[in-house]
Design a protein around this motif. Structure first.
Motif, PDB file in Angstrom:
ATOM      1  N   TRP A 261       0.841  -1.045  -0.047  1.00  0.00           N
ATOM      2  CA  TRP A 261      -0.086  -0.169   0.039  1.00  0.00           C
ATOM      3  C   TRP A 261       0.827   1.544   0.021  1.00  0.00           C
ATOM      4  O   TRP A 261       2.141   1.139   0.437  1.00  0.00           O
ATOM      5  N   GLY A 262       0.544   2.429  -0.445  1.00  0.00           N
ATOM      6  CA  GLY A 262       1.153   3.628  -0.468  1.00  0.00           C
ATOM      7  C   GLY A 262       2.047   3.713  -1.669  1.00  0.00           C
ATOM      8  O   GLY A 262       3.168   4.205  -1.238  1.00  0.00           O
ATOM      9  N   SER A 263       1.854   3.415  -2.784  1.00  0.00           N
ATOM     10  CA  SER A 263       2.666   3.143  -3.957  1.00  0.00           C
ATOM     11  C   SER A 263       1.819   4.533  -4.800  1.00  0.00           C
ATOM     12  O   SER A 263       0.981   4.120  -5.637  1.00  0.00           O
ATOM     13  N   PRO A 264       2.643   5.551  -4.995  1.00  0.00           N
ATOM     14  CA  PRO A 264       2.045   6.510  -5.779  1.00  0.00           C
ATOM     15  C   PRO A 264       2.545   6.734  -7.216  1.00  0.00           C
ATOM     16  O   PRO A 264       1.934   7.537  -8.009  1.00  0.00           O
ATOM     17  N   ASN A 265       3.681   5.783  -7.729  1.00  0.00           N
ATOM     18  CA  ASN A 265       4.018   6.168  -9.019  1.00  0.00           C
ATOM     19  C   ASN A 265       4.071   4.938  -9.816  1.00  0.00           C
ATOM     20  O   ASN A 265       3.291   4.358 -10.380  1.00  0.00           O
ATOM     21  N   ASP A 266       5.414   4.515  -9.880  1.00  0.00           N
ATOM     22  CA  ASP A 266       5.705   3.357 -10.952  1.00  0.00           C
ATOM     23  C   ASP A 266       5.319   2.061 -10.356  1.00  0.00           C
ATOM     24  O   ASP A 266       5.278   1.014 -11.196  1.00  0.00           O
ATOM     25  N   GLY A 267       5.126   1.681  -9.092  1.00  0.00           N
ATOM     26  CA  GLY A 267       4.666   0.370  -8.509  1.00  0.00           C
ATOM     27  C   GLY A 267       5.785  -0.657  -8.940  1.00  0.00           C
ATOM     28  O   GLY A 267       6.894  -0.466  -8.694  1.00  0.00           O
ATOM     29  N   MET A 268       5.329  -1.784  -9.554  1.00  0.00           N
ATOM     30  CA  MET A 268       6.188  -2.791  -9.735  1.00  0.00           C
ATOM     31  C   MET A 268       6.502  -2.371 -11.243  1.00  0.00           C
ATOM     32  O   MET A 268       5.762  -2.772 -12.265  1.00  0.00           O
ATOM     33  N   PHE A 269       7.858  -2.401 -11.541  1.00  0.00           N
ATOM     34  CA  PHE A 269       8.292  -1.965 -12.822  1.00  0.00           C
ATOM     35  C   PHE A 269       9.498  -2.823 -13.331  1.00  0.00           C
ATOM     36  O   PHE A 269      10.453  -3.154 -12.752  1.00  0.00           O
ATOM     37  N   PHE A 270       9.072  -3.646 -14.279  1.00  0.00           N
ATOM     38  CA  PHE A 270       9.846  -4.545 -14.782  1.00  0.00           C
ATOM     39  C   PHE A 270      10.526  -4.291 -15.987  1.00  0.00           C
ATOM     40  O   PHE A 270      10.133  -3.930 -17.040  1.00  0.00           O
ATOM     41  N   TYR A 271      11.986  -3.739 -15.872  1.00  0.00           N
ATOM     42  CA  TYR A 271      12.594  -3.352 -16.846  1.00  0.00           C
ATOM     43  C   TYR A 271      13.653  -4.088 -17.231  1.00  0.00           C
ATOM     44  O   TYR A 271      14.904  -3.933 -16.918  1.00  0.00           O
ATOM     45  N   GLY A 272      13.331  -5.124 -17.922  1.00  0.00           N
ATOM     46  CA  GLY A 272      14.266  -6.314 -18.209  1.00  0.00           C
ATOM     47  C   GLY A 272      13.790  -7.469 -18.650  1.00  0.00           C
ATOM     48  O   GLY A 272      12.338  -7.675 -18.389  1.00  0.00           O
ATOM     49  N   ASN A 273      14.327  -8.246 -19.274  1.00  0.00           N
ATOM     50  CA  ASN A 273      13.769  -9.466 -19.623  1.00  0.00           C
ATOM     51  C   ASN A 273      13.585 -10.746 -18.615  1.00  0.00           C
ATOM     52  O   ASN A 273      14.288 -10.522 -17.484  1.00  0.00           O
ATOM     53  N   GLU A 274      12.347 -11.303 -18.580  1.00  0.00           N
ATOM     54  CA  GLU A 274      11.943 -12.208 -17.421  1.00  0.00           C
ATOM     55  C   GLU A 274      11.563 -13.345 -17.863  1.00  0.00           C
ATOM     56  O   GLU A 274      10.578 -13.500 -18.979  1.00  0.00           O
ATOM     57  N   THR A 275      11.886 -14.495 -17.164  1.00  0.00           N
ATOM     58  CA  THR A 275      11.198 -15.790 -17.385  1.00  0.00           C
ATOM     59  C   THR A 275      10.486 -16.439 -16.085  1.00  0.00           C
ATOM     60  O   THR A 275      11.049 -16.490 -15.034  1.00  0.00           O
ATOM     61  N   ASN A 276       9.376 -16.777 -16.163  1.00  0.00           N
ATOM     62  CA  ASN A 276       8.627 -17.547 -15.283  1.00  0.00           C
ATOM     63  C   ASN A 276       8.540 -16.604 -13.977  1.00  0.00           C
ATOM     64  O   ASN A 276       8.731 -16.969 -13.173  1.00  0.00           O
ATOM     65  N   THR A 277       7.964 -15.287 -14.160  1.00  0.00           N
ATOM     66  CA  THR A 277       7.664 -14.553 -13.064  1.00  0.00           C
ATOM     67  C   THR A 277       6.201 -14.787 -12.570  1.00  0.00           C
ATOM     68  O   THR A 277       5.217 -14.988 -13.309  1.00  0.00           O
ATOM     69  N   ARG A 278       6.225 -15.145 -11.223  1.00  0.00           N
ATOM     70  CA  ARG A 278       5.022 -15.562 -10.600  1.00  0.00           C
ATOM     71  C   ARG A 278       4.442 -14.674  -9.424  1.00  0.00           C
ATOM     72  O   ARG A 278       5.202 -14.491  -8.391  1.00  0.00           O
ATOM     73  N   ILE A 279       3.419 -13.954  -9.888  1.00  0.00           N
ATOM     74  CA  ILE A 279       2.864 -12.962  -8.729  1.00  0.00           C
ATOM     75  C   ILE A 279       1.583 -13.557  -8.447  1.00  0.00           C
ATOM     76  O   ILE A 279       0.386 -13.230  -9.094  1.00  0.00           O
ATOM     77  N   TYR A 280       1.531 -13.894  -7.231  1.00  0.00           N
ATOM     78  CA  TYR A 280      -0.132 -14.578  -6.741  1.00  0.00           C
ATOM     79  C   TYR A 280      -0.303 -14.502  -5.148  1.00  0.00           C
ATOM     80  O   TYR A 280       0.548 -14.260  -4.424  1.00  0.00           O
ATOM     81  N   GLY A 281      -1.345 -14.260  -4.952  1.00  0.00           N
ATOM     82  CA  GLY A 281      -1.940 -14.059  -3.637  1.00  0.00           C
ATOM     83  C   GLY A 281      -1.581 -12.785  -2.905  1.00  0.00           C
ATOM     84  O   GLY A 281      -1.861 -12.830  -1.720  1.00  0.00           O
ATOM     85  N   ASN A 282      -1.374 -11.774  -3.653  1.00  0.00           N
ATOM     86  CA  ASN A 282      -1.272 -10.469  -2.922  1.00  0.00           C
ATOM     87  C   ASN A 282      -2.131  -9.594  -2.904  1.00  0.00           C
ATOM     88  O   ASN A 282      -3.318  -9.685  -3.882  1.00  0.00           O
ATOM     89  N   VAL A 283      -2.408  -8.580  -1.928  1.00  0.00           N
ATOM     90  CA  VAL A 283      -3.208  -7.585  -2.155  1.00  0.00           C
ATOM     91  C   VAL A 283      -2.266  -6.151  -2.337  1.00  0.00           C
ATOM     92  O   VAL A 283      -1.246  -6.040  -1.711  1.00  0.00           O
ATOM     93  N   TYR A 284      -2.739  -5.340  -3.037  1.00  0.00           N
ATOM     94  CA  TYR A 284      -2.097  -3.848  -3.523  1.00  0.00           C
ATOM     95  C   TYR A 284      -3.050  -3.002  -3.688  1.00  0.00           C
ATOM     96  O   TYR A 284      -4.062  -3.131  -4.550  1.00  0.00           O
TER      97      TYR A 284
END
Length: 448
Positions: A261-284
């Motif tokens: 909580w309390g993220s005013p701008n870019d948040g989660m910023f993925f700046y590059g190649n990624e393989t098998n990123t798993r984002i689950y069960g979070n509250v944002y």
């Protein structure tokens, strides 16, 4: 016969004793010989720990107090002989029996205007062992008050890291972040982003990272996990954008069961190649602008399942929030709640999501619209740590439209099996009447 049968047992017993390793002690203000042999002769500062005398398999016990130098372990160990650094508790039999023990040692360890510096090494565990956001009592707290900014955890500066575990640790940034006036190189919480070295099997678990320009910086991460943690209150510190994550190339990254909580701008910023990123069960939640950005020019292979992304309209540089698809996307984004969040660009991998803003579910299989109301137990703007995104009975009716997924996505942050009641609920939590209203997310509800 009796003699020969006892011999193997004795060998096993001796081997087991040796496997435990030796015990060493750190206590601020100790006035003994400063050799770490017991509490009386404990090393009296983090910088006094003589890692060259420690063997893999040893345990370092740290007494509560304020330390002003960095904790800098650099040891290459193995899975059978992990170097362990623990905040001491009064229930620990071995350190309590050591000479010079006092019950007052069972208190918070504060590292002030210094950091945890993981320059290189493997199989190292640093564990604060207790703590929650509600109690504001994490066993180890790394606190920065410097006007020039300072990082919480740095890593891989001189070599590779592997099998590093950080548990029950608070990383607390400096006041200059809130004033947007850090005069140095900015302030980052978990700052392990080497240019060429690698980070393998890093675990950050049950922690709290808050009040930084960037809370997490990654690069060359492989098989790393951030889980059951709270991440909050990013601000532009005058040196860098407000990022929950600023990520360079990563592989097999898991981000699960966290509260943001309390993220005013870019948040989660993925700046590059990624393989098998798993984002689950979070509250944002209580966040604005780009909650997640997948930057153009890179390949993003991601799986984003069963999260709540919520913008309450009261925080952030831009309203409403948005999800930014700019890169080459593969994987799947499903079973998420997007409340007051727009998509910026097409999403070729989205399905079975819930939206309340018109136009966002166009062309998505199984996605649907809903009207925000009483779906969640508590959505508040005055006290963000009291928000609770568990479902009410009405929420279970609204959100029981998800698609079934295999393990590890079939368990919610409370340990409930998704779909067990006949419907797979969209969002972070599976409806469970006995646990509603439950404990607020952002407190012990996520940080168990």
């Amino acid at each position: 016969m009796r003699k020969s049968s006892l011999f193997p047992l004795l060998v096993v017993m001796l081997t087991a004793v040796q496997a435990f390793g030796a015990n060493y002690y750190v206590r601020h203000g100790a006035t003994g010989t400063n050799n770490g042999s017991n509490w009386t002769n404990a090393w009296n500062e983090m910088s006094q720990i003589n890692f060259s005398t420690l063997a893999c398999g040893d345990t370092v016990w740290i007494a509560g107090g304020t330390y002003t130098t960095s904790l800098t372990p650099n040891k290459t160990c193995t899975s059978s002989a992990v170097l362990t650094i623990n905040r001491v508790l009064s229930t620990d039999a071995v350190p309590v029996a050591a000479a010079g023990w006092s019950s007052g040692f069972d208190s918070q360890v504060v590292i002030s205007n210094a950091s945890i510096n993981l320059a290189a090494g493997s199989y190292i565990t640093i564990n604060g062992r207790i703590g929650s956001v509600a109690g504001n009592n994490f066993g180890i707290s790394v606190k920065c008050t410097s006007s020039s900014g300072c990082d919480g955890v740095d890593g891989a500066g001189s070599g590779n890291l592997s099998n590093i575990t950080l548990q029950y640790i608070e990383l607390y940034g400096p006041p200059c972040v809130m004033a947007q006036s850090c005069s140095g190189s900015g302030a980052s919480g978990l700052n392990i982003a080497p240019g060429s070295n690698t980070v393998n099997y890093l675990l950050f678990d049950h922690g709290w990272i808050h009040q930084y320009g960037e809370t997490i910086r990654t690069s060359n991460w492989n098989n790393c996990t951030i889980q059951y943690s709270a991440i909050s209150n990013t601000h532009n510190d005058g040196q860098q954008h407000e990022d929950i994550i600023f990520s360079y190339p990563i592989t097999n990254f898991t981000f699960r069961y966290n509260a943001i909580w309390g993220s005013p701008n870019d948040g989660m910023f993925f700046y590059g190649n990624e393989t098998n990123t798993r984002i689950y069960g979070n509250v944002y939640y209580h966040s604005g602008a780009a909650l997640i950005t997948f930057y153009e020019g890179f390949t993003h292979n991601v799986y984003i399942y069963n999260n709540v992304f919520q913008n309450d309209g009261t925080f952030g540089d831009y309203q409403p929030g948005w999800l930014d698809f700019s890169g080459n996307m593969t994987g799947e984004i499903a079973n998420n709640v997007w409340e007051n969040v727009n998509k910026d660009g097409n999403c070729p991998i989205c399905d079975h999501n819930a939206y309340n803003l018109s136009g966002n579910n166009t062309g998505e299989t199984g996605s649907f619209m809903y009207t925000p109301g009483t779906e969640f137990v508590s959505v508040v703007s005055s006290n963000q740590t009291a928000a609770n995104f568990r479902l009410t009975a009405a929420g279970a009716t609204t959100f029981g439209q998800g698609i079934s997924l295999p393990a590890p996505y079939n368990v919610d942050p409370d340990g409930n099996i998704r779909g067990a009641n006949g419907a797979w609920d969209v969002g972070a939590f599976q409806y469970h009447p006995a646990q509603s209203p439950g404990t607020p997310v952002g407190l012990t509800g996520i940080i168990k």
